[in-house]
Design an enzyme around this catalytic site. Structure first.
Site, PDB file in Angstrom:
ATOM      1  N   CYS A 124       0.812  -1.225   0.000  1.00 44.75           N
ATOM      2  CA  CYS A 124       0.000   0.000   0.000  1.00 44.75           C
ATOM      3  C   CYS A 124       0.847   1.278   0.000  1.00 44.75           C
ATOM      4  O   CYS A 124       0.326   2.365  -0.238  1.00 44.75           O
ATOM      5  CB  CYS A 124      -0.970  -0.006   1.172  1.00 44.75           C
ATOM      6  SG  CYS A 124      -2.074  -1.416   1.125  1.00 44.75           S
ATOM      7  N   HIS A 257      -3.071   7.293   2.042  1.00 45.84           N
ATOM      8  CA  HIS A 257      -3.528   5.978   1.583  1.00 45.84           C
ATOM      9  C   HIS A 257      -4.907   5.730   2.182  1.00 45.84           C
ATOM     10  O   HIS A 257      -5.137   5.976   3.371  1.00 45.84           O
ATOM     11  CB  HIS A 257      -2.528   4.915   2.035  1.00 45.84           C
ATOM     12  CG  HIS A 257      -3.046   3.534   1.880  1.00 45.84           C
ATOM     13  ND1 HIS A 257      -3.612   3.089   0.711  1.00 45.84           N
ATOM     14  CD2 HIS A 257      -3.104   2.486   2.753  1.00 45.84           C
ATOM     15  CE1 HIS A 257      -3.994   1.830   0.865  1.00 45.84           C
ATOM     16  NE2 HIS A 257      -3.705   1.449   2.097  1.00 45.84           N
ATOM     17  N   ASN A 287     -10.134   0.040   0.105  1.00 43.26           N
ATOM     18  CA  ASN A 287      -8.674   0.140   0.101  1.00 43.26           C
ATOM     19  C   ASN A 287      -8.163  -0.484  -1.212  1.00 43.26           C
ATOM     20  O   ASN A 287      -8.249  -1.691  -1.394  1.00 43.26           O
ATOM     21  CB  ASN A 287      -8.120  -0.612   1.324  1.00 43.26           C
ATOM     22  CG  ASN A 287      -6.607  -0.604   1.398  1.00 43.26           C
ATOM     23  OD1 ASN A 287      -5.928  -0.261   0.430  1.00 43.26           O
ATOM     24  ND2 ASN A 287      -6.065  -1.007   2.526  1.00 43.26           N
TER      25      ASN A 287
HETATM   26  C1  COA Z   1      -9.970  -4.588  10.304  1.00 45.17           C
HETATM   27  C2  COA Z   1     -10.608  -3.605  11.259  1.00 45.17           C
HETATM   28  C3  COA Z   1     -11.630  -2.765  10.527  1.00 45.17           C
HETATM   29  C4  COA Z   1     -11.326  -4.409  12.337  1.00 45.17           C
HETATM   30  O1  COA Z   1     -11.907  -3.495  13.275  1.00 45.17           O
HETATM   31  P1  COA Z   1     -11.784  -3.767  14.827  1.00 45.17           P
HETATM   32  O2  COA Z   1     -12.505  -2.668  15.482  1.00 45.17           O
HETATM   33  O3  COA Z   1     -10.321  -3.935  15.113  1.00 45.17           O
HETATM   34  O4  COA Z   1     -12.567  -5.087  14.969  1.00 45.17           O
HETATM   35  P2  COA Z   1     -12.100  -6.483  15.609  1.00 45.17           P
HETATM   36  O5  COA Z   1     -11.117  -7.161  14.706  1.00 45.17           O
HETATM   37  O6  COA Z   1     -11.721  -6.242  17.029  1.00 45.17           O
HETATM   38  O7  COA Z   1     -13.441  -7.271  15.560  1.00 45.17           O
HETATM   39  C5  COA Z   1     -14.557  -6.874  16.345  1.00 45.17           C
HETATM   40  C6  COA Z   1     -15.694  -7.833  16.089  1.00 45.17           C
HETATM   41  O8  COA Z   1     -16.211  -7.592  14.771  1.00 45.17           O
HETATM   42  C7  COA Z   1     -16.278  -8.821  14.070  1.00 45.17           C
HETATM   43  N1  COA Z   1     -16.100  -8.586  12.635  1.00 45.17           N
HETATM   44  C8  COA Z   1     -14.946  -8.549  11.945  1.00 45.17           C
HETATM   45  N2  COA Z   1     -15.200  -8.294  10.661  1.00 45.17           N
HETATM   46  C9  COA Z   1     -16.536  -8.161  10.526  1.00 45.17           C
HETATM   47  C10 COA Z   1     -17.380  -7.899   9.452  1.00 45.17           C
HETATM   48  N3  COA Z   1     -16.924  -7.704   8.208  1.00 45.17           N
HETATM   49  N4  COA Z   1     -18.705  -7.833   9.684  1.00 45.17           N
HETATM   50  C11 COA Z   1     -19.200  -8.025  10.912  1.00 45.17           C
HETATM   51  N5  COA Z   1     -18.441  -8.297  11.971  1.00 45.17           N
HETATM   52  C12 COA Z   1     -17.113  -8.350  11.783  1.00 45.17           C
HETATM   53  C13 COA Z   1     -15.155  -9.658  14.659  1.00 45.17           C
HETATM   54  O9  COA Z   1     -15.345 -11.026  14.424  1.00 45.17           O
HETATM   55  C14 COA Z   1     -15.266  -9.306  16.119  1.00 45.17           C
HETATM   56  O10 COA Z   1     -16.318 -10.038  16.672  1.00 45.17           O
HETATM   57  P3  COA Z   1     -16.212 -10.603  18.163  1.00 45.17           P
HETATM   58  O11 COA Z   1     -16.069  -9.376  19.036  1.00 45.17           O
HETATM   59  O12 COA Z   1     -17.502 -11.324  18.331  1.00 45.17           O
HETATM   60  O13 COA Z   1     -14.998 -11.468  18.185  1.00 45.17           O
HETATM   61  C15 COA Z   1      -9.555  -2.688  11.935  1.00 45.17           C
HETATM   62  O14 COA Z   1      -8.722  -3.448  12.779  1.00 45.17           O
HETATM   63  C16 COA Z   1      -8.711  -1.995  10.927  1.00 45.17           C
HETATM   64  O15 COA Z   1      -9.170  -1.157  10.195  1.00 45.17           O
HETATM   65  N6  COA Z   1      -7.398  -2.279  10.906  1.00 45.17           N
HETATM   66  C17 COA Z   1      -6.505  -1.702   9.927  1.00 45.17           C
HETATM   67  C18 COA Z   1      -6.684  -2.431   8.638  1.00 45.17           C
HETATM   68  C19 COA Z   1      -6.045  -1.742   7.505  1.00 45.17           C
HETATM   69  O16 COA Z   1      -6.214  -0.577   7.323  1.00 45.17           O
HETATM   70  N7  COA Z   1      -5.305  -2.525   6.722  1.00 45.17           N
HETATM   71  C20 COA Z   1      -4.668  -2.062   5.555  1.00 45.17           C
HETATM   72  C21 COA Z   1      -3.448  -1.274   5.882  1.00 45.17           C
HETATM   73  S1  COA Z   1      -2.619  -0.927   4.439  1.00 45.17           S
END
Ligand code: COA
Length: 330
Positions: A124, A257, A287
């Site tokens: 990215c 980004h 993304n």
């Molecule tokens: C991926 C991301 C959105 C997840 O958000 P989060 O607030 O960290 O969420 P978590 O991973 O803690 O998950 C929370 C809950 O949502 C659930 N969940 C995850 N994806 C889901 C989806 N698409 N739909 C519904 N529920 C979802 C999980 O299973 C978890 O459930 P649980 O509490 O019952 O275990 C976040 O971590 C993020 O944006 N990270 C950076 C990713 C990124 O930008 N990557 C590219 C960089 S170049």
């Protein structure tokens, strides 16, 4: 002896391309539900800011999107392929193992005079890396007009059984023509990588002996990525500003980004920039990895928010871990 004209590089045109097939969150949620995977528009919007993304069909590759974006950038720069003497494509989803997507783009654009063409792989952060390399080559006198492209088809490497990742990404391409100039365009660049974090965002597969070895699908520890991203984005932004002798107050537009609206809001807050100064396309594109910055740049240019002479800070972060920024006068 004549004094050589000081060489700078400046963006002379921008362009972008999205595949026609657009999936709203509702479309994607329905597709996942058919496989027994639960998600919702509310969850995706609240955690990421994403409302829709575009996916290629089976006939389109990264090079096809790259060519479309490049043609628009050339048109905006009032140049043709004959004027281009360097092609760099940032991609993590190339058409083939080799040759590079850049050489495929060169052929599809009909550029036949033998200019160098190569890919940059920094996930990215790829566009920021590619722009930095092109800037160095233009300033060194190795190129006068470089095509710098970010092009991705991440839909090909998504695991649609993993709801934590498959809702985040989309396909697309963005391009700029970077031209030699007497007046400064690119003011400062700042690149970094730290391979210790390669496991938190990767596609841990390859081809071997005619077979796939490992897992050819995206794997991510979202929370670990999130924590690292906000810190390094602030640091690289400040590093580029310092190198150029500028401050946050000089930034007209932040073009980060487009990974997640919450990461973008966090970075803007740390740089004391109102969200109105941030170009946001993650809601409509998701993304798109190396394509996201040039896609956002082109969106801002084409809707006339970004004007000539304004100061832009481009910054990216991604797998590797890689990160970096480019400060420029547009
Ligand atoms: C991926 C991301 C959105 C997840 O958000 P989060 O607030 O960290 O969420 P978590 O991973 O803690 O998950 C929370 C809950 O949502 C659930 N969940 C995850 N994806 C889901 C989806 N698409 N739909 C519904 N529920 C979802 C999980 O299973 C978890 O459930 P649980 O509490 O019952 O275990 C976040 O971590 C993020 O944006 N990270 C950076 C990713 C990124 O930008 N990557 C590219 C960089 S170049």
């Amino acid at each position: 002896m004549t004094t050589p004209t000081p060489r700078h590089s400046r963006i002379s045109g921008t362009g972008s391309a999205l595949p026609p097939h657009r999936l709203s969150n509702a479309d994607l949620v329905a597709r996942l539900a058919a496989d027994g995977i639960e998600s919702s528009d509310d969850w995706i919007v609240e955690r990421t800011g994403i409302r829709a993304r575009h996916f290629v069909d089976d006939t389109q590759n990264a090079s096809d999107l790259a060519v479309e974006a490049a043609q628009r950038a050339l048109e905006a720069a009032q140049l043709t392929g004959a004027d281009i003497d360097l092609i760099i494509v940032a991609t993590s989803t190339p058409d083939m193992v080799f040759p590079s997507t850049a050489t495929i783009v060169q052929r599809k654009l009909g550029i036949q005079h033998g200019c160098p063409a190569f890919d940059v792989q920094a996930v990215c952060s790829g566009f920021v890396y590619a722009l930095t390399v092109a800037d160095a080559m233009v300033r060194a006198g190795s190129a006068r007009n470089a095509l710098v492209i970010g092009a991705e088809v991440f839909s090909r490497i998504l695991d649609f059984k993993d709801r934590t990742t498959c809702v985040l990404f989309g396909d697309g391409a963005g391009a700029v023509v970077l031209s030699a100039s007497d007046t400064p365009g690119i003011l400062a660049t700042d690149l970094h990588a730290d391979g210790r974090h390669l496991d938190i965002l990767c596609v841990p597969g390859t081809v071997s002996g005619g077979r796939i070895s490992g897992v050819p699908l995206l794997r991510m520890d979202g929370q670990a990525v999130f924590k690292l991203a906000v810190g390094v984005l602030e640091k690289t932004a400040r590093a580029s500003l310092e190198k150029a002798g500028r401050t946050e107050a000089d930034i007209d537009w932040l073009i980060p980004h487009q990974a997640n609206i919450r990461i973008m809001q966090g970075t803007a807050r740390k740089l004391k920039l109102p969200l109105e100064k941030v170009i946001v396309t993650v809601d409509q594109h998701g993304n798109t990895s190396a394509a996201s910055i040039p896609l956002a740049l082109d969106a801002g240019v084409r809707d006339s928010r970004i004007r000539r002479g304004e100061t832009l800070l481009l910054e990216g972060v991604g797998g590797g871990f890689t990160w970096g920024s480019v400060l420029l006068d547009f």
